[in-house]
Design a protein around this motif. Structure first.
Motif, PDB file in Angstrom:
ATOM      1  N   CYS A 245       3.006 -40.582 110.343  1.00  0.00           N
ATOM      2  CA  CYS A 245       1.977 -41.095 109.655  1.00  0.00           C
ATOM      3  C   CYS A 245       2.459 -42.006 108.602  1.00  0.00           C
ATOM      4  O   CYS A 245       1.920 -43.155 107.979  1.00  0.00           O
ATOM      5  N   ILE A 246       3.266 -41.455 107.704  1.00  0.00           N
ATOM      6  CA  ILE A 246       3.895 -42.080 106.401  1.00  0.00           C
ATOM      7  C   ILE A 246       4.609 -43.263 106.946  1.00  0.00           C
ATOM      8  O   ILE A 246       4.649 -44.494 106.352  1.00  0.00           O
ATOM      9  N   VAL A 247       5.437 -43.155 107.879  1.00  0.00           N
ATOM     10  CA  VAL A 247       6.133 -44.581 108.406  1.00  0.00           C
ATOM     11  C   VAL A 247       5.251 -45.226 109.063  1.00  0.00           C
ATOM     12  O   VAL A 247       5.467 -46.492 108.571  1.00  0.00           O
ATOM     13  N   ALA A 248       4.151 -45.164 109.525  1.00  0.00           N
ATOM     14  CA  ALA A 248       3.319 -46.078 110.203  1.00  0.00           C
ATOM     15  C   ALA A 248       2.441 -46.727 109.013  1.00  0.00           C
ATOM     16  O   ALA A 248       2.256 -47.772 109.006  1.00  0.00           O
ATOM     17  N   THR A 249       1.896 -46.032 107.925  1.00  0.00           N
ATOM     18  CA  THR A 249       1.516 -46.853 106.630  1.00  0.00           C
ATOM     19  C   THR A 249       2.494 -47.919 106.231  1.00  0.00           C
ATOM     20  O   THR A 249       1.632 -48.682 105.492  1.00  0.00           O
ATOM     21  N   ARG A 250       3.760 -47.563 106.293  1.00  0.00           N
ATOM     22  CA  ARG A 250       4.549 -48.444 105.796  1.00  0.00           C
ATOM     23  C   ARG A 250       5.125 -49.703 106.667  1.00  0.00           C
ATOM     24  O   ARG A 250       5.841 -50.500 106.334  1.00  0.00           O
ATOM     25  N   GLY A 251       4.388 -49.621 107.756  1.00  0.00           N
ATOM     26  CA  GLY A 251       4.640 -50.926 108.840  1.00  0.00           C
ATOM     27  C   GLY A 251       5.612 -50.483 109.592  1.00  0.00           C
ATOM     28  O   GLY A 251       5.594 -51.549 110.585  1.00  0.00           O
ATOM     29  N   ASP A 252       6.210 -49.381 109.945  1.00  0.00           N
ATOM     30  CA  ASP A 252       7.345 -49.439 110.948  1.00  0.00           C
ATOM     31  C   ASP A 252       6.760 -48.658 112.168  1.00  0.00           C
ATOM     32  O   ASP A 252       6.823 -47.339 112.208  1.00  0.00           O
ATOM     33  N   TYR A 253       5.796 -49.226 112.907  1.00  0.00           N
ATOM     34  CA  TYR A 253       4.923 -48.612 114.066  1.00  0.00           C
ATOM     35  C   TYR A 253       5.995 -48.003 114.925  1.00  0.00           C
ATOM     36  O   TYR A 253       5.771 -47.144 115.711  1.00  0.00           O
ATOM     37  N   GLU A 254       7.121 -48.746 115.420  1.00  0.00           N
ATOM     38  CA  GLU A 254       7.895 -48.120 116.411  1.00  0.00           C
ATOM     39  C   GLU A 254       8.717 -46.847 116.130  1.00  0.00           C
ATOM     40  O   GLU A 254       8.770 -45.723 116.884  1.00  0.00           O
ATOM     41  N   ARG A 255       9.177 -46.988 114.765  1.00  0.00           N
ATOM     42  CA  ARG A 255       9.673 -45.528 114.292  1.00  0.00           C
ATOM     43  C   ARG A 255       8.649 -44.441 114.128  1.00  0.00           C
ATOM     44  O   ARG A 255       9.149 -43.380 114.388  1.00  0.00           O
ATOM     45  N   ALA A 256       7.393 -45.033 113.798  1.00  0.00           N
ATOM     46  CA  ALA A 256       6.407 -43.970 113.843  1.00  0.00           C
ATOM     47  C   ALA A 256       6.146 -43.267 115.250  1.00  0.00           C
ATOM     48  O   ALA A 256       5.964 -42.022 115.107  1.00  0.00           O
ATOM     49  N   GLU A 257       6.048 -43.858 115.997  1.00  0.00           N
ATOM     50  CA  GLU A 257       5.925 -43.331 117.601  1.00  0.00           C
ATOM     51  C   GLU A 257       6.865 -42.557 117.863  1.00  0.00           C
ATOM     52  O   GLU A 257       6.781 -41.424 118.451  1.00  0.00           O
ATOM     53  N   ALA A 258       8.202 -42.703 117.440  1.00  0.00           N
ATOM     54  CA  ALA A 258       9.205 -41.673 117.696  1.00  0.00           C
ATOM     55  C   ALA A 258       8.805 -40.355 117.197  1.00  0.00           C
ATOM     56  O   ALA A 258       9.507 -39.318 117.770  1.00  0.00           O
ATOM     57  N   PHE A 259       8.276 -40.403 116.058  1.00  0.00           N
ATOM     58  CA  PHE A 259       7.974 -39.002 115.402  1.00  0.00           C
ATOM     59  C   PHE A 259       6.559 -38.338 115.930  1.00  0.00           C
ATOM     60  O   PHE A 259       6.357 -37.127 116.074  1.00  0.00           O
ATOM     61  N   LEU A 260       5.677 -39.367 116.050  1.00  0.00           N
ATOM     62  CA  LEU A 260       4.466 -38.811 116.595  1.00  0.00           C
ATOM     63  C   LEU A 260       4.517 -38.362 118.151  1.00  0.00           C
ATOM     64  O   LEU A 260       3.690 -37.638 118.564  1.00  0.00           O
ATOM     65  N   LYS A 261       5.329 -39.105 118.985  1.00  0.00           N
ATOM     66  CA  LYS A 261       5.291 -38.740 120.318  1.00  0.00           C
ATOM     67  C   LYS A 261       5.510 -37.065 120.448  1.00  0.00           C
ATOM     68  O   LYS A 261       4.731 -36.390 121.475  1.00  0.00           O
ATOM     69  N   PRO A 262       6.639 -36.460 119.917  1.00  0.00           N
ATOM     70  CA  PRO A 262       6.659 -35.017 120.080  1.00  0.00           C
ATOM     71  C   PRO A 262       5.731 -34.261 119.728  1.00  0.00           C
ATOM     72  O   PRO A 262       5.453 -33.263 120.182  1.00  0.00           O
ATOM     73  N   VAL A 263       4.860 -34.549 118.772  1.00  0.00           N
ATOM     74  CA  VAL A 263       3.589 -33.849 118.304  1.00  0.00           C
ATOM     75  C   VAL A 263       2.744 -33.880 119.382  1.00  0.00           C
ATOM     76  O   VAL A 263       2.297 -32.866 119.881  1.00  0.00           O
TER      77      VAL A 263
END
Length: 499
Positions: A245-263
């Motif tokens: 979520c922190i990465v997503a708030t900073r605008g890096d949506y592709e990298r955010a998905e990489a962390f949220l998908k395992p959750v």
């Protein structure tokens, strides 16, 4: 006939005397030293004395000045000179006498004869061997302690002494949360920093520090902390969610998905996580199909009822509040079509409070107050916004309404903040009542300090001293507590204690 008016809420139970709220404490007893501990302590003292004697005899000889070609002859000369000085000065005899008592104790504890019969030659020889081995082992342990000390973790200068054995990390976490609830963010940051410095392999400490940094508008540092938490505990869903979520708030949506998908993979039946992925995919034009897939899966988990998604959106928004993932939480409220409803308004107001947009907090809660005039959380948020703007009178009114509508048990943070407002307004009796109720529910240094300050202002010196002493027990490194204790002693002409 009109129905009778509703009965007013019952008054809170009366407060017990301060002496009943302060827990009874037993002073720590000084445990007697064992023979082994006494022997090692005295060996250490003898070593210190020998080092001082050697330094006084050879002040110019240091580890840096001893050359590699300094042969055995020079060392032997220094050894003889040291022994001569010890014998002629009487210090050698003094060292032996100093060790005699602990050696006798150690001998008695090492060899115990089952009968009172005198030992024969073989038993006496065995006793001497055992005693020699024991004394040698203890001497080596003392020498190792001096010359090869154990590596101790760095200390936390702000951590109080925990008399009940609570780990320092837990004490620091409690103090950090307490200071944050009182809007003392600088102190909270210090406690968090000391917690991760003294427990650098504690993933939870790094995660909680990262969440605090997000709530105080420091996303770059927050990202570093949550990344450290994941490095220490790669499968921690809470850390992965926060970092994504922190990465997503900073605008890096592709990298955010990489962390949220395992959750999501770890909890595939969690509706709010599917909704979170849909909100994330909305930010990329090429992911419209993925948005529909995520929403379809969430709807299936709600028995195919799209209208049932609203509460799950609100639940998601509340889940994102500790992370302060603002645009994601606001989008969740918007999709729940509850931005004007009390639940959605409370989420948006809390997010604006994190962002220091205090006037927006009040505007956000205007409509919600009309729908839920007795929601204590709404009034508490209004009090927070007013207090952060310096409107203490408005904050006091809002806090009193929040306490009136909250019922029992009263919210601790509101009690403490309301007590602080009352102290500032010189309403010492009400401040004492708020602080003592907080002490009864969840005693802390802040609650006892506030109660002691109010009692001192009311002239109740005995009660004030009880409260301030208890505050000092809970945090003996709080300067405000020591200042109030000093003021109390000065008022009672106890000058030495005041100083």
């Amino acid at each position: 006939l009109s129905p009778p008016p509703p009965l007013p809420p019952p008054p809170p139970p009366p407060l017990p005397p301060v002496s009943e709220l302060v827990p009874r404490r037993t002073l720590p007893s000084l445990m007697p030293k064992t023979a082994a501990t006494e022997f090692q302590t005295q060996i250490s003292e003898v070593i210190d004395s020998l080092v001082k004697e050697w330094t006084s005899l050879f002040p110019d000889v240091t580890p840096e000045t001893i050359s590699s070609d300094d042969g055995g002859a020079a060392k032997e000369e220094r050894r003889k000179a040291l022994l001569y000085s010890l014998n002629t000065s009487g210090k050698y005899h003094l060292f032996k006498e100093k060790l005699k008592r602990s050696v006798v104790r150690l001998a008695k504890e090492t060899v115990r004869r089952p009968t009172g019969d005198p030992p024969d030659a073989a038993a006496l020889h065995l006793f001497h061997n055992q005693l020699y081995v024991t004394l040698t082992q203890r001497m080596h342990a003392a020498l190792d302690t001096i010359f090869f000390p154990a590596i101790t973790p760095p200390t936390a200068p702000s951590a109080p002494t925990a008399h009940d054995g609570t780990p320092t990390a837990a004490v620091l976490a409690t103090l950090a949360n307490e200071k944050e609830s009182l809007f003392n963010f600088a102190a909270a940051d210090t406690y968090h920093q000391e917690r991760v410095a003294t427990n650098k392999y504690d993933a939870q400490a790094w995660l909680e520090y990262g969440l605090f940094l997000m709530r105080t508008q420091q996303p770059a540092k927050a990202e570093e902390c949550t990344r450290e938490a994941i490095a220490l505990r790669p499968d921690d869903s809470a850390a992965l969610l926060a970092h994504g979520c922190i990465v997503a708030t900073r605008g890096d949506y592709e990298r955010a998905e990489a962390f949220l998908k395992p959750v999501l993979d770890a909890a595939p039946t969690d509706v709010s996580l599917w909704l979170l992925m849909a909100i994330l995919f909305e930010k990329t034009a090429e992911r419209r199909r993925d948005v529909r897939t995520a929403l379809k899966k969430a709807t299936e988990l709600c028995s195919g009822d799209e209208n049932a998604l609203g509460p799950h959106y609100i639940a998601l928004a509340r889940r994102l509040l500790p992370i302060s993932a603002r645009w994601m939480a606001e989008r969740a409220v918007e999709l729940a079509e509850g931005a004007q409803a009390p639940a959605g308004a409370l989420v948006n107001a809390q997010l604006r409070l994190h962002a220091n947009q205090f006037e927006s907090v009040e505007q956000e809660l205007v409509n919600a107050r009309a729908h839920a005039p007795k929601d204590w959380q709404l009034w508490a948020l209004l009090g927070h916004a007013a207090l952060r703007q310096g409107k203490t009178a408005d904050a006091g009114v809002a806090y009193e309404k929040a306490l009136a509508f909250s019922g029992e048990p009263r919210p601790i943070d509101v009690l403490l903040l309301a007590g602080g407002v009352c102290l500032g307004q010189a309403n010492f009796a009400l401040a004492r009542e708020h602080y003592l109720r907080a002490c009864k529910l969840e005693p802390s240094c802040s609650s006892w300090l506030g109660a002691g300050s109010a009692c001192l202002a009311l002239g109740a010196a005995a009660e004030a001293e009880e409260c301030l002493c208890e505050a000092n027990v809970l945090n003996n490194r709080d300067g405000a507590v020591w200042a109030q204790l000093s003021l109390l002693c000065a008022q009672q002409k106890r000058v030495d204690e005041a100083e």
